[in-house]
Design a protein around this motif. Sequence first.
Motif, PDB file in Angstrom:
ATOM      1  N   THR A  30       1.096  -1.234   0.312  1.00 31.96           N
ATOM      2  CA  THR A  30       0.119  -0.240  -0.190  1.00 31.96           C
ATOM      3  C   THR A  30       1.410   1.645   0.072  1.00 31.96           C
ATOM      4  OG1 THR A  30      -1.620  -0.606   1.060  1.00 31.96           O
ATOM      5  CG2 THR A  30      -2.058   0.917   0.962  1.00 31.96           C
ATOM      6  N   LEU A  31       0.702   2.390  -0.772  1.00 28.89           N
ATOM      7  CA  LEU A  31       1.515   3.271  -0.923  1.00 28.89           C
ATOM      8  C   LEU A  31       0.247   4.509  -1.077  1.00 28.89           C
ATOM      9  CD1 LEU A  31       3.927   4.668  -1.542  1.00 28.89           C
ATOM     10  CD2 LEU A  31       3.315   4.668  -4.105  1.00 28.89           C
ATOM     11  N   VAL A  32       0.806   5.480   0.280  1.00 27.53           N
ATOM     12  CA  VAL A  32      -0.781   6.438   0.780  1.00 27.53           C
ATOM     13  C   VAL A  32       0.376   7.445   0.005  1.00 27.53           C
ATOM     14  CG1 VAL A  32      -1.391   7.525   2.274  1.00 27.53           C
ATOM     15  CG2 VAL A  32      -0.869   5.321   2.988  1.00 27.53           C
ATOM     16  N   SER A  33      -0.454   8.676  -1.067  1.00 21.51           N
ATOM     17  CA  SER A  33       0.263   8.901  -2.167  1.00 21.51           C
ATOM     18  C   SER A  33      -0.237  10.347  -0.756  1.00 21.51           C
ATOM     19  CB  SER A  33      -0.949   9.286  -3.078  1.00 21.51           C
ATOM     20  OG  SER A  33      -0.569  10.507  -4.146  1.00 21.51           O
ATOM     21  N   ASP A  34       0.799  11.460  -1.212  1.00 18.50           N
ATOM     22  CA  ASP A  34       0.848  13.053  -0.486  1.00 18.50           C
ATOM     23  C   ASP A  34       0.840  13.564  -1.566  1.00 18.50           C
ATOM     24  OD1 ASP A  34       2.561  12.941  -2.002  1.00 18.50           O
ATOM     25  OD2 ASP A  34       3.969  12.927  -0.280  1.00 18.50           O
ATOM     26  N   ASN A  35       0.054  13.344  -2.702  1.00 13.28           N
ATOM     27  CA  ASN A  35      -0.417  14.442  -3.942  1.00 13.28           C
ATOM     28  C   ASN A  35      -1.772  15.256  -3.608  1.00 13.28           C
ATOM     29  OD1 ASN A  35       0.554  14.269  -6.045  1.00 13.28           O
ATOM     30  ND2 ASN A  35       1.324  12.464  -6.891  1.00 13.28           N
ATOM     31  N   SER A  36      -1.544  16.251  -3.421  1.00 14.84           N
ATOM     32  CA  SER A  36      -2.770  17.222  -3.346  1.00 14.84           C
ATOM     33  C   SER A  36      -3.152  18.248  -5.016  1.00 14.84           C
ATOM     34  CB  SER A  36      -2.456  18.509  -1.809  1.00 14.84           C
ATOM     35  OG  SER A  36      -1.572  19.009  -1.856  1.00 14.84           O
ATOM     36  N   SER A  37      -3.215  17.448  -5.454  1.00 13.13           N
ATOM     37  CA  SER A  37      -3.244  18.640  -7.046  1.00 13.13           C
ATOM     38  C   SER A  37      -4.336  19.759  -7.062  1.00 13.13           C
ATOM     39  CB  SER A  37      -3.094  16.866  -7.768  1.00 13.13           C
ATOM     40  OG  SER A  37      -3.061  17.665  -9.440  1.00 13.13           O
ATOM     41  N   ILE A  38      -4.093  20.430  -6.954  1.00 11.90           N
ATOM     42  CA  ILE A  38      -5.405  21.605  -7.427  1.00 11.90           C
ATOM     43  C   ILE A  38      -5.113  22.303  -8.639  1.00 11.90           C
ATOM     44  CG2 ILE A  38      -6.315  23.006  -6.255  1.00 11.90           C
ATOM     45  CD1 ILE A  38      -5.751  22.106  -3.721  1.00 11.90           C
ATOM     46  N   ASN A  39      -6.250  21.508  -9.501  1.00 12.65           N
ATOM     47  CA  ASN A  39      -5.713  22.493 -11.217  1.00 12.65           C
ATOM     48  C   ASN A  39      -6.525  23.426 -10.729  1.00 12.65           C
ATOM     49  OD1 ASN A  39      -5.007  20.791 -12.720  1.00 12.65           O
ATOM     50  ND2 ASN A  39      -6.879  20.123 -13.622  1.00 12.65           N
ATOM     51  N   ARG A  40      -5.301  25.019 -11.558  1.00 11.05           N
ATOM     52  CA  ARG A  40      -5.603  26.234 -10.614  1.00 11.05           C
ATOM     53  C   ARG A  40      -5.411  27.039 -12.603  1.00 11.05           C
ATOM     54  NH1 ARG A  40      -5.424  28.051  -6.060  1.00 11.05           N
ATOM     55  NH2 ARG A  40      -4.296  26.491  -3.999  1.00 11.05           N
ATOM     56  N   PHE A  41      -6.142  27.807 -12.347  1.00 11.65           N
ATOM     57  CA  PHE A  41      -6.715  28.899 -13.953  1.00 11.65           C
ATOM     58  C   PHE A  41      -6.091  29.536 -14.183  1.00 11.65           C
ATOM     59  CE2 PHE A  41     -11.737  28.639 -12.506  1.00 11.65           C
ATOM     60  CZ  PHE A  41     -11.697  27.105 -13.502  1.00 11.65           C
ATOM     61  N   LYS A  42      -5.402  29.616 -15.332  1.00 12.41           N
ATOM     62  CA  LYS A  42      -4.531  29.986 -16.132  1.00 12.41           C
ATOM     63  C   LYS A  42      -5.227  31.326 -17.341  1.00 12.41           C
ATOM     64  CE  LYS A  42      -1.995  25.899 -16.016  1.00 12.41           C
ATOM     65  NZ  LYS A  42      -1.081  24.628 -16.867  1.00 12.41           N
ATOM     66  N   VAL A  43      -3.931  31.873 -17.966  1.00  8.85           N
ATOM     67  CA  VAL A  43      -4.588  32.562 -18.275  1.00  8.85           C
ATOM     68  C   VAL A  43      -4.263  31.872 -20.220  1.00  8.85           C
ATOM     69  CG1 VAL A  43      -2.830  34.451 -20.432  1.00  8.85           C
ATOM     70  CG2 VAL A  43      -2.580  34.623 -17.844  1.00  8.85           C
ATOM     71  N   ASP A  44      -4.988  32.467 -20.665  1.00 11.78           N
ATOM     72  CA  ASP A  44      -5.814  31.661 -22.110  1.00 11.78           C
ATOM     73  C   ASP A  44      -6.576  30.586 -21.379  1.00 11.78           C
ATOM     74  OD1 ASP A  44      -4.814  33.669 -23.699  1.00 11.78           O
ATOM     75  OD2 ASP A  44      -2.844  32.349 -23.815  1.00 11.78           O
ATOM     76  N   ASP A  45      -6.808  30.158 -20.277  1.00  7.06           N
ATOM     77  CA  ASP A  45      -8.156  29.451 -20.680  1.00  7.06           C
ATOM     78  C   ASP A  45      -9.089  30.166 -20.729  1.00  7.06           C
ATOM     79  OD1 ASP A  45      -6.289  27.910 -19.299  1.00  7.06           O
ATOM     80  OD2 ASP A  45      -6.997  27.926 -17.101  1.00  7.06           O
ATOM     81  N   VAL A  46     -10.162  28.614 -21.265  1.00  2.00           N
ATOM     82  CA  VAL A  46     -11.956  28.706 -21.395  1.00  2.00           C
ATOM     83  C   VAL A  46     -12.706  28.463 -20.459  1.00  2.00           C
ATOM     84  CG1 VAL A  46     -13.201  28.229 -23.527  1.00  2.00           C
ATOM     85  CG2 VAL A  46     -11.009  28.725 -24.519  1.00  2.00           C
ATOM     86  N   ILE A  47     -13.129  29.137 -20.110  1.00  2.00           N
ATOM     87  CA  ILE A  47     -14.141  28.280 -18.991  1.00  2.00           C
ATOM     88  C   ILE A  47     -15.389  28.881 -19.168  1.00  2.00           C
ATOM     89  CG2 ILE A  47     -12.536  28.424 -17.392  1.00  2.00           C
ATOM     90  CD1 ILE A  47     -13.290  31.054 -15.954  1.00  2.00           C
ATOM     91  N   SER A  48     -16.175  27.822 -19.330  1.00  2.00           N
ATOM     92  CA  SER A  48     -17.747  27.951 -18.789  1.00  2.00           C
ATOM     93  C   SER A  48     -18.475  28.622 -17.728  1.00  2.00           C
ATOM     94  CB  SER A  48     -18.213  26.834 -19.624  1.00  2.00           C
ATOM     95  OG  SER A  48     -18.625  26.169 -18.212  1.00  2.00           O
ATOM     96  N   ILE A  49     -19.103  29.201 -17.415  1.00  2.00           N
ATOM     97  CA  ILE A  49     -19.717  29.170 -16.160  1.00  2.00           C
ATOM     98  C   ILE A  49     -21.074  29.968 -16.243  1.00  2.00           C
ATOM     99  CG2 ILE A  49     -19.461  31.321 -14.395  1.00  2.00           C
ATOM    100  CD1 ILE A  49     -16.638  32.157 -14.836  1.00  2.00           C
ATOM    101  N   ASN A  50     -21.914  29.021 -15.189  1.00  2.00           N
ATOM    102  CA  ASN A  50     -23.773  28.823 -15.396  1.00  2.00           C
ATOM    103  C   ASN A  50     -23.384  29.866 -13.876  1.00  2.00           C
ATOM    104  OD1 ASN A  50     -26.869  26.844 -14.786  1.00  2.00           O
ATOM    105  ND2 ASN A  50     -26.227  28.411 -16.454  1.00  2.00           N
ATOM    106  N   VAL A  51     -24.607  30.364 -14.013  1.00  2.00           N
ATOM    107  CA  VAL A  51     -24.780  30.825 -12.161  1.00  2.00           C
ATOM    108  C   VAL A  51     -26.959  30.931 -12.613  1.00  2.00           C
ATOM    109  CG1 VAL A  51     -25.285  32.741 -11.198  1.00  2.00           C
ATOM    110  CG2 VAL A  51     -24.021  32.491 -12.299  1.00  2.00           C
ATOM    111  N   SER A  52     -26.928  30.190 -11.595  1.00  2.00           N
ATOM    112  CA  SER A  52     -28.729  29.731 -11.281  1.00  2.00           C
ATOM    113  C   SER A  52     -29.093  30.133 -10.415  1.00  2.00           C
ATOM    114  CB  SER A  52     -28.420  27.947 -11.667  1.00  2.00           C
ATOM    115  OG  SER A  52     -28.419  26.866 -10.733  1.00  2.00           O
TER     116      SER A  52
END
Length: 259
Positions: free
Chosen positions: A42-64
């Motif tokens: 068993t290998l316990v991963s210590d990765n805490s990968s979090i994607n962060r937005f960058k310049v030129d990213d294309v994102i969709s945002i919906n507000v409801s």
Amino acid sequence: MYKKSIAINFRFVLVFVLIGVLSSCASKKDVVYFQNAKSFETLVSDNSSINRFKVDDVISINVSTLDPQSSVPFNLFKGVQEGGSRPEQLDYIIDKNGEIDFPVLGAVKLAGLSPNEAKMLLATKLKDYLKDPIINIRLINFTVTVLGEVNRPGTYSVNGEQITILEALGLASDLTIKGMRTNVMVIRDFNGTKVYERIDLTKKESLNSPVYYLTQNDVVYVEPNNSAKASYSLDSRASIAISIASILITSSIVLLTRL
């Protein structure tokens, strides 16, 4: 005398061909992944990968909200569609300042934020206008590029918010037998700054590498292993040797026929 010379030339060519074949064979330690992993370990991963937005990213945002009409001003649409179908929602591009131009709110800086952090920021800014808004944010242009000694190099779209380097290599149909698994390079760009990191896929510790989880627009490069490099070098030398040997053999045969 000439027959002996021809025999020597043939041996010369065979030796080069044999060396080329042997040098192109990769050993087990060159091609097996996670060689130091034990059964049922068993290998316990210590990765805490979090994607962060960058310049030129294309994102969709919906507000409801519970009241659909109140959230309409905070969503961008192309316009009324023919036949009364639902209008298509527009996406946002993060500009060079790391911002998007959001309806009513104006410029909102998202570069450097994770999707959850961006949701919290927008929720805070919208609380003066909406009651309990539900915000959905999705990265549209999540792609990774895999190059080098893989079976299908190319740029691949990612469905979801996360992908590992193993999954990316799987999209490229795995490394070729000539790929160097001990020194795979990941090139990562964040707002114009390039970061280079290498990962050894023959070791189980690679699961805890900072580049085990890829981010949008990462480039994975697999360089040829030592046997491949030696093979390329010997191929060119062998070609020259075979050409010379062919000339010598042809010349010898011509001379023999004239005797």
